[in-house]
Design a protein around this motif. Structure first.
Motif, mmCIF file in Angstrom:
data_model
loop_
_atom_site.group_PDB
_atom_site.id
_atom_site.type_symbol
_atom_site.label_atom_id
_atom_site.label_comp_id
_atom_site.label_asym_id
_atom_site.label_seq_id
_atom_site.Cartn_x
_atom_site.Cartn_y
_atom_site.Cartn_z
ATOM 1 N N ASP A 130 -2.097 27.104 39.957
ATOM 2 C CA ASP A 130 -1.395 25.861 40.275
ATOM 3 C C ASP A 130 -2.368 24.764 40.655
ATOM 4 O O ASP A 130 -2.106 23.577 40.435
ATOM 5 N N LEU A 131 -3.498 25.146 41.239
ATOM 6 C CA LEU A 131 -4.452 24.167 41.739
ATOM 7 C C LEU A 131 -5.534 23.818 40.726
ATOM 8 O O LEU A 131 -5.947 22.665 40.629
ATOM 9 N N GLU B 32 -5.635 27.278 50.777
ATOM 10 C CA GLU B 32 -5.108 27.793 52.049
ATOM 11 C C GLU B 32 -4.403 26.690 52.827
ATOM 12 O O GLU B 32 -3.279 26.865 53.324
ATOM 13 N N VAL B 33 -5.058 25.527 52.944
ATOM 14 C CA VAL B 33 -4.493 24.434 53.733
ATOM 15 C C VAL B 33 -3.223 23.895 53.088
ATOM 16 O O VAL B 33 -2.239 23.578 53.777
ATOM 17 N N LEU B 34 -3.212 23.817 51.748
ATOM 18 C CA LEU B 34 -2.058 23.264 51.046
ATOM 19 C C LEU B 34 -0.988 24.318 50.763
ATOM 20 O O LEU B 34 0.069 23.986 50.236
ATOM 21 N N ARG B 35 -1.283 25.580 51.123
ATOM 22 C CA ARG B 35 -0.346 26.687 50.906
ATOM 23 C C ARG B 35 0.083 26.750 49.449
ATOM 24 O O ARG B 35 1.268 26.910 49.111
ATOM 25 N N PHE C 6 -0.015 18.296 45.588
ATOM 26 C CA PHE C 6 0.352 19.277 46.611
ATOM 27 C C PHE C 6 0.187 18.713 48.015
ATOM 28 O O PHE C 6 0.960 19.054 48.916
ATOM 29 N N ARG C 7 -0.799 17.852 48.211
ATOM 30 C CA ARG C 7 -0.958 17.204 49.525
ATOM 31 C C ARG C 7 0.277 16.369 49.837
ATOM 32 O O ARG C 7 0.823 16.414 50.951
ATOM 33 N N ARG D 122 6.690 25.245 60.644
ATOM 34 C CA ARG D 122 5.238 25.115 60.735
ATOM 35 C C ARG D 122 4.548 25.572 59.458
ATOM 36 O O ARG D 122 3.592 24.958 58.989
ATOM 37 N N ASP D 123 5.043 26.663 58.881
ATOM 38 C CA ASP D 123 4.427 27.184 57.670
ATOM 39 C C ASP D 123 4.693 26.302 56.453
ATOM 40 O O ASP D 123 4.080 26.509 55.400
ATOM 41 N N SER D 124 5.588 25.331 56.597
ATOM 42 C CA SER D 124 5.859 24.397 55.498
ATOM 43 C C SER D 124 4.843 23.270 55.431
ATOM 44 O O SER D 124 4.879 22.464 54.506
ATOM 45 N N GLY D 125 3.933 23.179 56.408
ATOM 46 C CA GLY D 125 2.871 22.185 56.353
ATOM 47 C C GLY D 125 2.971 21.146 57.451
ATOM 48 O O GLY D 125 3.976 21.062 58.173
ATOM 49 N N PRO D 126 1.897 20.332 57.603
ATOM 50 C CA PRO D 126 1.830 19.343 58.680
ATOM 51 C C PRO D 126 2.991 18.370 58.726
ATOM 52 O O PRO D 126 3.342 17.882 59.794
ATOM 53 N N GLY D 127 3.594 18.085 57.581
ATOM 54 C CA GLY D 127 4.744 17.191 57.573
ATOM 55 C C GLY D 127 5.934 17.750 58.332
ATOM 56 O O GLY D 127 6.881 17.013 58.644
ATOM 57 N N HIS D 128 5.898 19.054 58.657
ATOM 58 C CA HIS D 128 7.008 19.703 59.358
ATOM 59 C C HIS D 128 6.612 20.157 60.764
ATOM 60 O O HIS D 128 7.404 20.816 61.440
#
Length: 417
Positions: A75-76, A66-69, A23-24, A224-230
């Motif tokens: 799933d985790l 939370e961080v990985l949404r 997920f990361r 932004r809600d898609s994660g740091p890569g975005h």
């Protein structure tokens, strides 16, 4: 599956650490970024992913989720380990299929005349008012949107002049913006992106600064809600739109200046998610000055931007920066009752609850979530941060906190009665 493809966590019961890595990677995060957001060193993440450490306790697992949404806790941690609890994607609303059908189907052959843009704009205003005043705002939107979407699409298709077509596109763009509020945090990410992109295209076709600003505001949030890569994409949309609006602002109406202020805060929000404190508060200051320049009592109908919302925005910045003491200070100062919109007031209560929880004031956090539920039950039902706090408190060692969290979990549909 190709040997080069990213492993799918649903295929095999892989170790917890491998799931974290999967997920990361999908979120476009480095180990350093994930570690920073969790308050750990990169070596800690490496040990977790490599299976050199045992699975953390529930509070840490929920923070990772939370961080990985991550959509569900299973799933985790594995399908046989916990109940299948939704986290950052809420349950599908019963009216989602009807809204989806209206978005997906375009009216080509029809004998029905399209309503005028003025008529559609009046219906839009009614829909926004209903959305802000209703506790069950998704239910209200789910009822209004299908016909509104189809009629707005039809108005664009039947436009006879360039000016009429631009006006119809402006309305269609705002209809898509309204739709995005309904679709957000529901289990159809592809639909959310389809709505965001169509809204942006319609706004550009309209050449209307307000429509362009609103569409950009929502698209930046989706990135932004898609994660740091975005985050870079979110920043690019926000900053480029502010550059476009800047020369128009001196003579612009209040709604255009308000959307510029909302975009300024979005830049600060993304900076806070990057843990860039100075930049985040700098943008908040700019947005506050913009809010102060608006007419007294002004409240933007789409973004909720105005002087009344800046205290709530300050809480969000402090919470995203993980500043516990500052979060509580801002939460104590920020008034909820001055926010006219029930869903936005509930969202503010949830941000206050996050602040108290970050500071270790768990009972106050639960009380604040109960206020959020009273303001707008459908807001808390679809909010991952609130769901995380409830889930963690269900495991509390304090019987009264467990009872209150369980009662709230039943009300928002997380737990069985």
């Amino acid at each position: 599956m190709s040997p080069d493809a990213t492993p799918d966590p649903y295929e095999d019961p892989v170790r917890f650490g491998q799931r974290v890595q999967i997920f990361r990677t999908r979120r476009g995060m480095t180990r350093e970024q994930l570690a920073g957001l969790l308050g750990h060193h990169a070596s800690w993440v490496k040990k977790i992913e490599g299976g050199q450490m045992r699975m953390p306790r529930l509070p840490e697992i929920l923070r990772i989720a939370e961080v990985l949404r991550v959509r569900t806790l299973n799933d985790l941690v594995g399908a046989d380990t916990t109940p299948d609890i939704e986290l950052f994607v809420g349950p599908g609303h019963p009216k989602l299929p009807a809204v989806t059908a209206a978005i997906n189907l375009f009216p080509f052959d029809t004998d029905r005349a399209a309503p005028s843009p003025a008529h559609l704009q009046a219906r839009l205003a009614t829909a926004w008012t209903a959305r802000h005043n209703a506790a069950n705002h998704r239910e209200v939107l789910g009822t209004l949107l299908p016909d509104l979407i189809r009629d707005a699409q039809l108005a664009v298709r039947q436009s006879e002049s360039a000016a009429e077509r631009r006006s119809a596109h402006a309305v269609l763009s705002e209809v898509y913006s309204l739709s995005q509020f309904f679709v957000a945090y529901q289990p159809d990410a592809a639909l959310l992106w389809r709505v965001a992109e169509r809204g942006m295209v319609a706004a550009q076709e309209s050449e209307d600064p307000h429509a362009i600003g609103v569409a950009a505001w929502l698209t930046a949030q989706a990135h932004r809600d898609s994660g740091p890569g975005h985050f870079d994409a979110a920043d690019e949309i926000t900053i480029s739109t502010l550059r476009y609006l800047a020369p128009l602002l001196p003579d612009a109406p209040a709604e255009v200046r308000a959307i510029a202020g909302a975009l300024q805060f979005e830049a600060g929000y993304t900076a806070a998610r990057r843990a860039e404190s100075g930049t985040a508060w700098g943008w908040w200051d700019k947005a506050t000055r913009t809010a102060a320049s608006l007419p007294a009592g002004y409240y933007h109908p789409v973004t909720s931007f105005g002087a009344a919302i800046m205290g709530a925005h300050a809480v969000t910045v402090a919470v995203e920066l993980r500043a516990g003491g500052e979060s509580v200070r801002q939460a104590t100062r920020a008034e909820a009752d001055v926010i006219p919109s029930r869903p936005r007031r509930a969202r503010h209560r949830i941000e206050q609850a996050r602040a108290y929880y970050l500071d270790g004031q768990h009972e106050t956090a639960l009380s604040t979530l109960e206020l959020a539920h009273a303001a707008a039950p459908e807001t808390i039902r679809y909010n991952g941060y609130a769901r995380r706090i409830v889930l963690e408190e269900v495991e509390s060692r304090m019987p009264e906190r467990r009872r209150r969290a369980s009662d709230l979990g039943v009300k928002i549909g997380m737990l069985a009665a």
